[in-house]
Design a protein around this motif. Structure first.
Motif, mmCIF file in Angstrom:
data_model
loop_
_atom_site.group_PDB
_atom_site.id
_atom_site.type_symbol
_atom_site.label_atom_id
_atom_site.label_comp_id
_atom_site.label_asym_id
_atom_site.label_seq_id
_atom_site.Cartn_x
_atom_site.Cartn_y
_atom_site.Cartn_z
ATOM 1 N N ALA A 22 1.011 -0.917 -0.054
ATOM 2 C CA ALA A 22 0.068 -0.386 -0.444
ATOM 3 C C ALA A 22 0.666 1.253 0.188
ATOM 4 C CB ALA A 22 -0.709 -0.152 1.243
ATOM 5 N N GLY A 23 0.310 2.076 -0.343
ATOM 6 C CA GLY A 23 0.888 4.042 -0.589
ATOM 7 C C GLY A 23 0.187 4.458 -0.458
ATOM 8 N N TYR A 24 0.159 5.785 0.172
ATOM 9 C CA TYR A 24 -0.832 7.254 -0.479
ATOM 10 C C TYR A 24 -1.015 7.492 -1.992
ATOM 11 C CZ TYR A 24 -3.104 11.399 -0.373
ATOM 12 O OH TYR A 24 -4.099 12.487 -0.142
ATOM 13 N N GLN A 25 -2.410 7.336 -2.649
ATOM 14 C CA GLN A 25 -2.380 7.190 -3.993
ATOM 15 C C GLN A 25 -1.569 6.860 -5.077
ATOM 16 O OE1 GLN A 25 -2.671 11.648 -4.584
ATOM 17 N NE2 GLN A 25 -4.607 11.339 -3.946
ATOM 18 N N SER A 26 -0.476 4.926 -4.132
ATOM 19 C CA SER A 26 0.490 4.602 -5.127
ATOM 20 C C SER A 26 0.510 2.753 -4.382
ATOM 21 C CB SER A 26 1.805 5.079 -5.170
ATOM 22 O OG SER A 26 2.300 5.044 -3.608
ATOM 23 N N ASP A 27 1.015 2.483 -4.913
ATOM 24 C CA ASP A 27 1.422 0.855 -4.413
ATOM 25 C C ASP A 27 2.240 1.193 -3.450
ATOM 26 O OD1 ASP A 27 -1.604 -0.013 -4.879
ATOM 27 O OD2 ASP A 27 0.421 -0.396 -7.704
ATOM 28 N N SER A 128 -7.695 2.815 1.519
ATOM 29 C CA SER A 128 -8.283 4.001 0.807
ATOM 30 C C SER A 128 -7.324 5.188 1.631
ATOM 31 C CB SER A 128 -9.718 4.373 1.182
ATOM 32 O OG SER A 128 -9.704 4.739 2.508
ATOM 33 N N ASP A 129 -7.511 6.350 0.693
ATOM 34 C CA ASP A 129 -6.718 7.425 1.323
ATOM 35 C C ASP A 129 -7.082 8.028 2.788
ATOM 36 O OD1 ASP A 129 -5.628 7.490 -1.268
ATOM 37 O OD2 ASP A 129 -6.813 9.379 -2.174
ATOM 38 N N SER A 130 -8.531 7.959 3.224
ATOM 39 C CA SER A 130 -8.765 8.073 4.027
ATOM 40 C C SER A 130 -7.757 7.325 5.100
ATOM 41 C CB SER A 130 -10.562 7.699 4.543
ATOM 42 O OG SER A 130 -10.545 6.748 4.369
ATOM 43 N N ILE A 163 2.722 0.074 10.847
ATOM 44 C CA ILE A 163 2.646 1.817 10.475
ATOM 45 C C ILE A 163 3.549 1.789 8.986
ATOM 46 C CG2 ILE A 163 4.448 2.036 11.983
ATOM 47 C CD1 ILE A 163 3.166 4.879 12.215
ATOM 48 N N TYR A 164 2.719 3.188 8.442
ATOM 49 C CA TYR A 164 3.075 2.897 6.848
ATOM 50 C C TYR A 164 3.755 4.559 7.077
ATOM 51 C CZ TYR A 164 1.140 -1.813 5.521
ATOM 52 O OH TYR A 164 0.568 -3.217 5.519
ATOM 53 N N ILE A 165 4.764 4.952 6.806
ATOM 54 C CA ILE A 165 4.775 6.294 5.658
ATOM 55 C C ILE A 165 5.168 6.492 4.885
ATOM 56 C CG2 ILE A 165 6.930 8.024 6.035
ATOM 57 C CD1 ILE A 165 7.205 6.483 9.133
ATOM 58 N N ASP A 166 4.862 7.473 3.443
ATOM 59 C CA ASP A 166 4.828 7.829 2.352
ATOM 60 C C ASP A 166 5.065 9.418 2.382
ATOM 61 O OD1 ASP A 166 5.207 7.091 -0.039
ATOM 62 O OD2 ASP A 166 3.118 6.753 -0.624
ATOM 63 N N ASP A 167 5.062 9.364 1.214
ATOM 64 C CA ASP A 167 4.739 11.445 0.859
ATOM 65 C C ASP A 167 6.040 11.807 1.229
ATOM 66 O OD1 ASP A 167 4.070 12.915 -1.062
ATOM 67 O OD2 ASP A 167 2.322 13.342 -0.259
ATOM 68 N N ILE A 168 6.843 11.276 1.353
ATOM 69 C CA ILE A 168 8.004 12.925 2.538
ATOM 70 C C ILE A 168 8.676 13.807 1.402
ATOM 71 C CG2 ILE A 168 10.003 12.527 3.532
ATOM 72 C CD1 ILE A 168 9.459 9.871 4.131
ATOM 73 N N ASN A 169 8.272 14.584 1.892
ATOM 74 C CA ASN A 169 8.588 16.016 0.752
ATOM 75 C C ASN A 169 9.777 16.856 1.603
ATOM 76 O OD1 ASN A 169 7.740 15.738 -1.939
ATOM 77 N ND2 ASN A 169 5.800 14.946 -0.305
ATOM 78 N N MET A 170 10.571 17.202 1.548
ATOM 79 C CA MET A 170 11.025 18.600 1.622
ATOM 80 C C MET A 170 11.294 19.532 1.354
ATOM 81 S SD MET A 170 14.426 16.449 3.186
ATOM 82 C CE MET A 170 14.582 14.789 4.473
#
Length: 230
Positions: A22-27, A128-130, A163-170
């Motif tokens: 799983a991922g946020y808006q991805s796999d 889901s994104d929620s 626990i999942y972590i995704d979409d890390i942006n700086m």
């Protein structure tokens, strides 16, 4: 994940890793399979600790006093009661490539603050994104140098789950360096940009110009030759 370092203090079945579950808006995302922790070997004091440590980032050319980090995470607790939701996720920062770390976390999500997807006694996978939430924190000017690192630390309670972590942006505004005395009025817009940008400059003309684009590690990711400028 290839440049991120997992640290499993208990040398048990749980560890940070890359997953295509799983991922946020991805796999894809980073997962700590905390569901697989054996509660019989949880540290004295009630916590099993796992860390995910970033590579070093070079923020030397950041304009202004701060930069911002954002990320998304998904977590469901396996705890049967609210009072027993004691897991936490903390973010620590370093300005010297991880030789020393901040004494207190830059961000801390404790207990119910960490839970994004309710209670789940089974192996949790966000569907889901929620199931995801977003957080952010700022990087102070004292850390805006060539050796910035951060680490996520998950501390388990008695009923941890994945626990999942995704979409890390700086996010920061970067200075543009001028390396040729014959180039003036150098600018990039929009700045900051997350897709494309336009480079503008004045020059008396000539050939043999090259624009090098580097990432936050200082590695050149693209070179664009320019010729016959008038």
């Amino acid at each position: 994940m290839s440049y991120w370092t997992p640290r499993n203090y208990d040398a048990n079945a749980s560890n940070w890793a890359f997953t295509d579950l799983a991922g946020y808006q991805s796999d894809n995302s980073a997962i700590l399979n905390a569901y697989d922790m054996d509660v019989t070997v949880i540290d004295e004091g009630g916590y099993d600790i796992d860390e995910l440590i970033s590579p070093s980032f070079n923020f030397t050319d950041v304009i202004g006093n701060t930069a911002e980090v954002t990320f998304k995470w998904a977590y469901a607790t396996a705890s049967p009661t609210i009072d027993e939701v004691t897991e936490k996720l903390e973010v620590f920062v370093s300005g010297d490539c991880g030789e020393t770390w901040s004494a207190t976390p830059r961000l801390s999500l404790n207990g119910l603050e960490l839970v994004t997807a309710g209670n789940n006694p089974e192996f949790f996978v966000p569907n889901s994104d929620s199931d995801w939430s977003e957080e952010s924190f700022t990087i102070s000017s004292s850390l805006l140098g060539p050796g910035f690192r951060m680490k996520f630390r998950f501390s388990a309670g008695q009923y941890p789950n994945n626990i999942y972590i995704d979409d890390i942006n700086m996010n920061a505004s970067l200075a543009v360096k001028e390396y040729d005395a014959n180039i003036s009025s150098l600018g990039v817009y929009p700045n900051p940009s997350d897709a494309s940008a336009t480079l503008v400059f004045d020059t008396p003309g000539g050939s043999g110009f090259t624009v090098d684009i580097s990432d936050s590690h200082g590695r050149i990711v693209k070179s664009i030759p320019l010729s016959n400028l008038n």
